[in-house]
Design a protein around this motif. Sequence first.
Motif, PDB file in Angstrom:
ATOM      1  N   SER A 223       0.843  -1.193   0.000  1.00  0.00           N
ATOM      2  CA  SER A 223       0.000   0.000   0.000  1.00  0.00           C
ATOM      3  C   SER A 223       0.879   1.244   0.000  1.00  0.00           C
ATOM      4  CB  SER A 223      -0.913  -0.007   1.225  1.00  0.00           C
ATOM      5  OG  SER A 223      -0.132   0.096   2.414  1.00  0.00           O
ATOM      6  N   PRO A 224       0.323   2.409  -0.355  1.00  0.00           N
ATOM      7  CA  PRO A 224       1.158   3.626  -0.372  1.00  0.00           C
ATOM      8  C   PRO A 224       1.843   3.912   0.955  1.00  0.00           C
ATOM      9  CG  PRO A 224      -0.894   4.006  -1.535  1.00  0.00           C
ATOM     10  CD  PRO A 224      -1.007   2.654  -0.909  1.00  0.00           C
ATOM     11  N   ALA A 225       1.117   3.740   2.059  1.00  0.00           N
ATOM     12  CA  ALA A 225       1.718   4.026   3.365  1.00  0.00           C
ATOM     13  C   ALA A 225       2.814   3.024   3.693  1.00  0.00           C
ATOM     14  CB  ALA A 225       0.641   4.017   4.448  1.00  0.00           C
ATOM     15  N   GLN A 226       2.585   1.753   3.389  1.00  0.00           N
ATOM     16  CA  GLN A 226       3.618   0.742   3.630  1.00  0.00           C
ATOM     17  C   GLN A 226       4.819   0.966   2.726  1.00  0.00           C
ATOM     18  OE1 GLN A 226       2.413  -3.272   2.775  1.00  0.00           O
ATOM     19  NE2 GLN A 226       4.159  -4.194   3.854  1.00  0.00           N
ATOM     20  N   ALA A 227       4.565   1.317   1.455  1.00  0.00           N
ATOM     21  CA  ALA A 227       5.673   1.577   0.531  1.00  0.00           C
ATOM     22  C   ALA A 227       6.521   2.743   1.018  1.00  0.00           C
ATOM     23  CB  ALA A 227       5.122   1.860  -0.866  1.00  0.00           C
ATOM     24  N   LEU A 228       5.887   3.790   1.519  1.00  0.00           N
ATOM     25  CA  LEU A 228       6.646   4.938   2.022  1.00  0.00           C
ATOM     26  C   LEU A 228       7.481   4.535   3.230  1.00  0.00           C
ATOM     27  CD1 LEU A 228       7.227   7.949   1.734  1.00  0.00           C
ATOM     28  CD2 LEU A 228       5.288   8.404   3.239  1.00  0.00           C
ATOM     29  N   HIS A 229       6.938   3.690   4.080  1.00  0.00           N
ATOM     30  CA  HIS A 229       7.694   3.203   5.236  1.00  0.00           C
ATOM     31  C   HIS A 229       8.924   2.417   4.783  1.00  0.00           C
ATOM     32  CE1 HIS A 229       8.427   1.519   9.250  1.00  0.00           C
ATOM     33  NE2 HIS A 229       8.527   0.335   8.666  1.00  0.00           N
ATOM     34  N   LEU A 230       8.749   1.538   3.802  1.00  0.00           N
ATOM     35  CA  LEU A 230       9.877   0.744   3.307  1.00  0.00           C
ATOM     36  C   LEU A 230      10.912   1.622   2.622  1.00  0.00           C
ATOM     37  CD1 LEU A 230       7.913  -2.312   1.868  1.00  0.00           C
ATOM     38  CD2 LEU A 230       9.159  -2.194   4.039  1.00  0.00           C
ATOM     39  N   LEU A 231      10.458   2.635   1.873  1.00  0.00           N
ATOM     40  CA  LEU A 231      11.394   3.554   1.227  1.00  0.00           C
ATOM     41  C   LEU A 231      12.174   4.358   2.259  1.00  0.00           C
ATOM     42  CD1 LEU A 231       9.177   4.861  -1.718  1.00  0.00           C
ATOM     43  CD2 LEU A 231      11.095   3.254  -1.861  1.00  0.00           C
ATOM     44  N   TYR A 232      11.512   4.709   3.354  1.00  0.00           N
ATOM     45  CA  TYR A 232      12.208   5.439   4.427  1.00  0.00           C
ATOM     46  C   TYR A 232      13.335   4.589   5.005  1.00  0.00           C
ATOM     47  CZ  TYR A 232      12.862   8.143   8.717  1.00  0.00           C
ATOM     48  OH  TYR A 232      13.389   8.880   9.736  1.00  0.00           O
ATOM     49  N   VAL A 233      13.034   3.333   5.313  1.00  0.00           N
ATOM     50  CA  VAL A 233      14.051   2.448   5.870  1.00  0.00           C
ATOM     51  C   VAL A 233      15.178   2.218   4.862  1.00  0.00           C
ATOM     52  CG1 VAL A 233      14.472   0.126   6.758  1.00  0.00           C
ATOM     53  CG2 VAL A 233      12.383   1.339   7.401  1.00  0.00           C
ATOM     54  N   LEU A 234      14.815   2.089   3.574  1.00  0.00           N
ATOM     55  CA  LEU A 234      15.823   1.861   2.540  1.00  0.00           C
ATOM     56  C   LEU A 234      16.760   3.055   2.399  1.00  0.00           C
ATOM     57  CD1 LEU A 234      16.881  -0.007   0.298  1.00  0.00           C
ATOM     58  CD2 LEU A 234      15.209   1.053  -1.241  1.00  0.00           C
ATOM     59  N   GLN A 235      16.214   4.247   2.454  1.00  0.00           N
ATOM     60  CA  GLN A 235      17.068   5.435   2.313  1.00  0.00           C
ATOM     61  C   GLN A 235      17.995   5.586   3.521  1.00  0.00           C
ATOM     62  OE1 GLN A 235      17.190   8.688   3.856  1.00  0.00           O
ATOM     63  NE2 GLN A 235      18.743   9.305   2.350  1.00  0.00           N
ATOM     64  N   ARG A 236      17.492   5.327   4.721  1.00  0.00           N
ATOM     65  CA  ARG A 236      18.351   5.398   5.904  1.00  0.00           C
ATOM     66  C   ARG A 236      19.407   4.299   5.887  1.00  0.00           C
ATOM     67  NH1 ARG A 236      16.057   9.619   5.638  1.00  0.00           N
ATOM     68  NH2 ARG A 236      15.225  10.812   7.392  1.00  0.00           N
ATOM     69  N   SER A 237      19.074   3.164   5.305  1.00  0.00           N
ATOM     70  CA  SER A 237      20.092   2.124   5.133  1.00  0.00           C
ATOM     71  C   SER A 237      21.186   2.583   4.181  1.00  0.00           C
ATOM     72  CB  SER A 237      19.441   0.837   4.610  1.00  0.00           C
ATOM     73  OG  SER A 237      18.452   0.361   5.498  1.00  0.00           O
ATOM     74  N   SER A 238      20.808   3.383   3.174  1.00  0.00           N
ATOM     75  CA  SER A 238      21.808   3.928   2.254  1.00  0.00           C
ATOM     76  C   SER A 238      22.783   4.844   2.986  1.00  0.00           C
ATOM     77  CB  SER A 238      21.109   4.692   1.133  1.00  0.00           C
ATOM     78  OG  SER A 238      20.235   3.853   0.414  1.00  0.00           O
ATOM     79  N   LEU A 239      22.291   5.614   3.909  1.00  0.00           N
ATOM     80  CA  LEU A 239      23.178   6.472   4.695  1.00  0.00           C
ATOM     81  C   LEU A 239      24.155   5.641   5.521  1.00  0.00           C
ATOM     82  CD1 LEU A 239      20.694   9.235   5.939  1.00  0.00           C
ATOM     83  CD2 LEU A 239      22.509   9.482   4.247  1.00  0.00           C
ATOM     84  N   LEU A 240      23.642   4.584   6.140  1.00  0.00           N
ATOM     85  CA  LEU A 240      24.529   3.706   6.907  1.00  0.00           C
ATOM     86  C   LEU A 240      25.577   3.064   6.001  1.00  0.00           C
ATOM     87  CD1 LEU A 240      21.966   1.958   9.288  1.00  0.00           C
ATOM     88  CD2 LEU A 240      23.769   3.555   9.952  1.00  0.00           C
ATOM     89  N   SER A 241      25.199   2.726   4.775  1.00  0.00           N
ATOM     90  CA  SER A 241      26.162   2.123   3.837  1.00  0.00           C
ATOM     91  C   SER A 241      27.253   3.125   3.466  1.00  0.00           C
ATOM     92  CB  SER A 241      25.433   1.641   2.585  1.00  0.00           C
ATOM     93  OG  SER A 241      24.494   0.634   2.900  1.00  0.00           O
ATOM     94  N   ILE A 242      26.885   4.393   3.265  1.00  0.00           N
ATOM     95  CA  ILE A 242      27.897   5.415   2.963  1.00  0.00           C
ATOM     96  C   ILE A 242      28.847   5.592   4.135  1.00  0.00           C
ATOM     97  CG2 ILE A 242      28.229   7.879   2.515  1.00  0.00           C
ATOM     98  CD1 ILE A 242      25.746   7.853   0.834  1.00  0.00           C
ATOM     99  N   HIS A 243      28.286   5.656   5.352  1.00  0.00           N
ATOM    100  CA  HIS A 243      29.146   5.774   6.538  1.00  0.00           C
ATOM    101  C   HIS A 243      30.095   4.585   6.634  1.00  0.00           C
ATOM    102  CE1 HIS A 243      25.764   8.333   8.604  1.00  0.00           C
ATOM    103  NE2 HIS A 243      26.361   8.962   7.609  1.00  0.00           N
ATOM    104  N   HIS A 244      29.566   3.392   6.366  1.00  0.00           N
ATOM    105  CA  HIS A 244      30.375   2.183   6.475  1.00  0.00           C
ATOM    106  C   HIS A 244      31.491   2.184   5.429  1.00  0.00           C
ATOM    107  CE1 HIS A 244      31.200  -1.720   8.064  1.00  0.00           C
ATOM    108  NE2 HIS A 244      30.970  -2.351   6.918  1.00  0.00           N
ATOM    109  N   ALA A 245      31.191   2.629   4.218  1.00  0.00           N
ATOM    110  CA  ALA A 245      32.212   2.698   3.169  1.00  0.00           C
ATOM    111  C   ALA A 245      33.327   3.665   3.548  1.00  0.00           C
ATOM    112  CB  ALA A 245      31.563   3.114   1.854  1.00  0.00           C
ATOM    113  N   GLU A 246      32.965   4.804   4.108  1.00  0.00           N
ATOM    114  CA  GLU A 246      33.973   5.782   4.513  1.00  0.00           C
ATOM    115  C   GLU A 246      34.840   5.252   5.649  1.00  0.00           C
ATOM    116  OE1 GLU A 246      31.666   9.958   3.457  1.00  0.00           O
ATOM    117  OE2 GLU A 246      31.276   8.969   5.359  1.00  0.00           O
TER     118      GLU A 246
END
Length: 532
Positions: free
Chosen positions: A352-375
């Motif tokens: 659903s739109p609300a669930q998709a937005l929740h998953l996208l939020y978690v995915l984007q924050r995971s991207s930040l953690l991946s950048i921190h981890h790479a650095e």
Amino acid sequence: MMLSRARRRFPASLPRYSSSRPRLNFRGYASSPNEVKSPAPLPDNVRPTPYLDDSFGSYAMYTVDFFKRFLKYTAVGIIAVTFTSLTVFEGMHQWVENVGLAPETDEDAKQWEWDLEADRWNGSSSGGTDPGLGFSGRHAVRSAWSVLHWGSGSVTSVESKAYAARKGEGAPAPIQASLEYAQEFLRIAIELAEQAQAKGSLHPMTLNALLARRADVVSRIGTRSALDEARSEYERVWANLSGQGVQAARVALKLGDLNRRLGDTEDALSWWARSIQLATGKAAPASASDLPTVPDEIPASPLAQRTLVSSLVSLSAFYATTGQLHQAEAFEEASLKLLRSIPSPQSFHSASPAQALHLLYVLQRSSLLSIHHAEVLYALGNKPSTSVDWLRQAAESSERVALSLSGLPPTHPDAPGSKIPHPPASETALVEQYAKSKSMSGPAKNLLRDARRTAAEAWNLIGILTEGSQSADANDKALECYERALGWAGVGRDKAGGIGEPGEGTLESEWQVFWANYVRARDATKKKEEQK
């Protein structure tokens, strides 16, 4: 004698001289002595001369009559304009009351608790403003909402002595006008709310909502004095919440971020630890010296999950930027492992739109953690290719988030066979299902901005590592990475070869770094081609 005789010689019947002018015969009529005779009528071919009144009194009366009419029409005009202005003003306030501050009715958004994350302007879930604030207080709250959502007109910046950025003994610096006006309206509303609460006529949570709104607005001003006041406001909210519940966890997260920005690292760690504990359903740590740790399991509440993820990102950034590299590496690995355990649907399109937005939020924050981890891995001396893999994963995840929120296809329309996505322009709007949502439009817009910045940052770092690899095609590959970074940072496709401009949400300092790297790689590629 002679003369007398001569006189007698003239005959008595001698004819007299008569004039040739005709005689007028007058007839007399008997009349009374007081009767006024009317003038005789004029002939048909004769017009009367205009009548000129030489009386000074008539001029004075004309002047008085003119000003009487002028004042009358002026008064009517003022009353009409005033009535129209008041009608428009009050109509705007009623629109904000009944539409702008209306409660969330989407059950899907409520299920995923986006209504709880939305900005609260009163203590209840019924929407609108609290009647206990009175006429002035309710208008102040609506005015704050209006200036935040509609801007402050032609005035874009003002000087604020209270929240000035001070280099020495305080020369006020200009700040965003809408933030200054909004915080002032909210300050008035808070004063009236405190008076109403003392009388017992206010909802118990309205004051907390107004304090949190003003703290959020003041923190966006960004100066140290503003951050200090925002921290004080959030501390009042924390005290009123008694340190319990998910809302208290969100307040603890904001307090941790504010203390980090103010340089109080120990307090920041303490608040982040409380936020993680409360988000996982546990009581806040009694000791302020307890260090935050990654929990073993993810909470069930969607709002608690998003709060926990944000706390983990803040801690990861803190460890990575303060030189605690080994602790940062372990913390990031544990955090990414925890986020992978969040359940997701078999197909993203079935969500659903609300669930998709929740998953996208978690995915984007995971991207930040991946950048921190790479650095961190690169700083610890690992192979650059390992960091490139983490960065590429972060870039692709952020691109997926941005494309999903903007509704653009995953491949470039001009090159269907290319695997390079089409970066949405900075003015690309959200998809309709999020743009028209009462509680999801704000988070979705912020998430799109963050995803664009994360994708740009990841591709820029990949370009730097690729450029330093000294391989034969390093400059070509680095140039492609820098071009993708510029595309996500906001440069228009119709400005090829020209100097682009940062898009909405991209800092000028970030853009200067992206552009300088692109120009360096472009010049190196051109020089290499000329040598051939």
